[in-house]
Write a protein that holds these residues in place. Sequence first.
Motif, mmCIF file in Angstrom:
data_model
loop_
_atom_site.group_PDB
_atom_site.id
_atom_site.type_symbol
_atom_site.label_atom_id
_atom_site.label_comp_id
_atom_site.label_asym_id
_atom_site.label_seq_id
_atom_site.Cartn_x
_atom_site.Cartn_y
_atom_site.Cartn_z
ATOM 1 N N LEU A 176 -22.024 -2.753 11.395
ATOM 2 C CA LEU A 176 -21.669 -1.340 11.549
ATOM 3 C C LEU A 176 -22.074 -0.533 10.320
ATOM 4 N N PHE A 177 -21.751 -1.044 9.139
ATOM 5 C CA PHE A 177 -22.090 -0.311 7.919
ATOM 6 C C PHE A 177 -23.595 -0.226 7.735
ATOM 7 N N GLY A 178 -24.289 -1.322 8.026
ATOM 8 C CA GLY A 178 -25.741 -1.325 7.890
ATOM 9 C C GLY A 178 -26.416 -0.380 8.858
ATOM 10 N N SER A 179 -25.905 -0.272 10.080
ATOM 11 C CA SER A 179 -26.503 0.615 11.083
ATOM 12 C C SER A 179 -26.374 2.077 10.671
ATOM 13 N N VAL A 180 -25.213 2.437 10.145
ATOM 14 C CA VAL A 180 -25.008 3.822 9.696
ATOM 15 C C VAL A 180 -25.945 4.144 8.531
ATOM 16 N N CYS A 181 -26.048 3.237 7.559
ATOM 17 C CA CYS A 181 -26.922 3.464 6.406
ATOM 18 C C CYS A 181 -28.387 3.562 6.830
ATOM 19 N N ALA A 182 -28.791 2.752 7.799
ATOM 20 C CA ALA A 182 -30.174 2.802 8.288
ATOM 21 C C ALA A 182 -30.469 4.147 8.945
ATOM 22 N N ALA A 183 -29.502 4.656 9.722
ATOM 23 C CA ALA A 183 -29.695 5.952 10.385
ATOM 24 C C ALA A 183 -29.827 7.079 9.368
ATOM 25 N N VAL A 184 -28.976 7.043 8.335
ATOM 26 C CA VAL A 184 -29.040 8.079 7.293
ATOM 27 C C VAL A 184 -30.363 7.994 6.534
ATOM 28 N N MET A 185 -30.804 6.778 6.217
ATOM 29 C CA MET A 185 -32.077 6.601 5.524
ATOM 30 C C MET A 185 -33.232 7.121 6.362
ATOM 31 N N LEU A 186 -33.212 6.842 7.660
ATOM 32 C CA LEU A 186 -34.288 7.304 8.540
ATOM 33 C C LEU A 186 -34.345 8.824 8.590
#
Length: 494
Positions: A176-186
């Motif tokens: 969950l934390f990784g998915s949110v960070c990936a979306a923000v980075m994108l």
Amino acid sequence: MLAFSPYISSFIDQIISSVPYFKPELTLIVTFIGTILASLFLDRYWKKTSFTMTLIGLLLSGCYLLGQGLSHIEITGFFDMIHIDAFAISARLIILVSTVLILLFIHERHQHQERPLGDLYAVLLTATLGLNLLTMSSNWLMIFIAVETVSISSYIMVGYFSSSKVQSEAAMKYVLFGSVCAAVMLYGLSLLYGFTGNLNFDTQSHIAGLIEAPQIMVSLALLFLLTGIGFKLSFFPFHVWSPDVYQGAPTVITTYLATVPKIAVVVLLSKLLASWLTVSFYFSDFLAYVIMGIAIATMLIGNLAALRQQDAKRMMAYSSIGHTGILLMAVLVYQNNESNVLLFYLSIYALMNIAVFIFIDALEVHIGHTQIDSYRGLGKQFPLLFTSFSLVLIALVGLPPTAGFVGKLLVFSKVFEQYQTFQSFGLLALLIVGALTSVISLFYYFKIPLNAFLKDGSTQQSFRFDPLLLGLGLLCTAVVILLGLFPDLLLAAF
């Protein structure tokens, strides 16, 4: 389609000319396919087929890397999406050696479990492929694909051995934390592309686009970008997942998360800063001060939180966070043209952490948990293990005669040299906080030898440690001591 037909021939020529320089990665891809097939069809006849194939593939990839290093090539390929130079080759070799050590750790620790390991080996290969791409690429699209390749592989590894609520919760938090960070980075990458119209961060047109774009929007895009990088490095404020995941995941997977991905992301960040900090404009100063602030906060939070921990794996999670601040210091002062010290520190960082987690795991197998007070009196029963354990902890503190001392000395010396040149308050603060937190780390690392050697255990315990794993931990410890006495053995290689 007709509009692209005149370019098809040149596209194919570019791909064909780039393939020879991609042999280490192609080897990993072929080994990945072979490992899956071996897991499906051959492991039933000989359980070590997939392990043997994975090990051979990694070693063969290493041979190709050594060939690239000896030929001193420096080339771009695949439409300038990858850049192969001595820095990238050395970084990939460190990643490869660390991965081989962790592969041996996984195999020896879990070979008797009912769950097949072939799938896990295949995932480990995909993660290694993604890490290699991170060290070579200067193209944002390729970087995002590589980050997600590593992230998805890591999610699978964390949940692969889940057999309890704690392990399942750790895997879920990580995803969950990784998915949110990936979306923000994108989203941040999309802003950078919108400002520049170029995906290669080291090109003049990309930097010129950033200079011309609105300052507030560029600053926001850079912060979004650091979200994805911060998740992989677990620096403040994106460190909150680390303690729970490190503690809940199997120790062999924790070892991987604490070491190998950080090597690749540090190299990527170093290349990014080398391209952008040389530009005399607001976004380079902004990025430098943001990194300084993050490094200071990360060192303080990681080391102060570690003081309160009574679980060895959780303590090492916060220790890893604190060391990330030191790595950020090294990235700030050592760029591509002075990469040997950064690569040296990354190498010993990997060796120290792998050794520590091997010792923690060896004790966890027999004790059943990783509470530090359960080590009471064991130092007298198992002096070789706990002496080696203590030596690696001394190296993590940064005391002589270990390689940890040499690494920190070189980093702190360079920071002080930069401070004398630029008179920057941020560099002085980095130096003070780095030295202070190194002293603080002494108090929590020494909890382990204190319990093992100076406190009496309730009962005598008889353990039989795995000889290969114990030998692997002792080998890492010996290398850490050897490089502390003769650091030029490794520094000269880079």
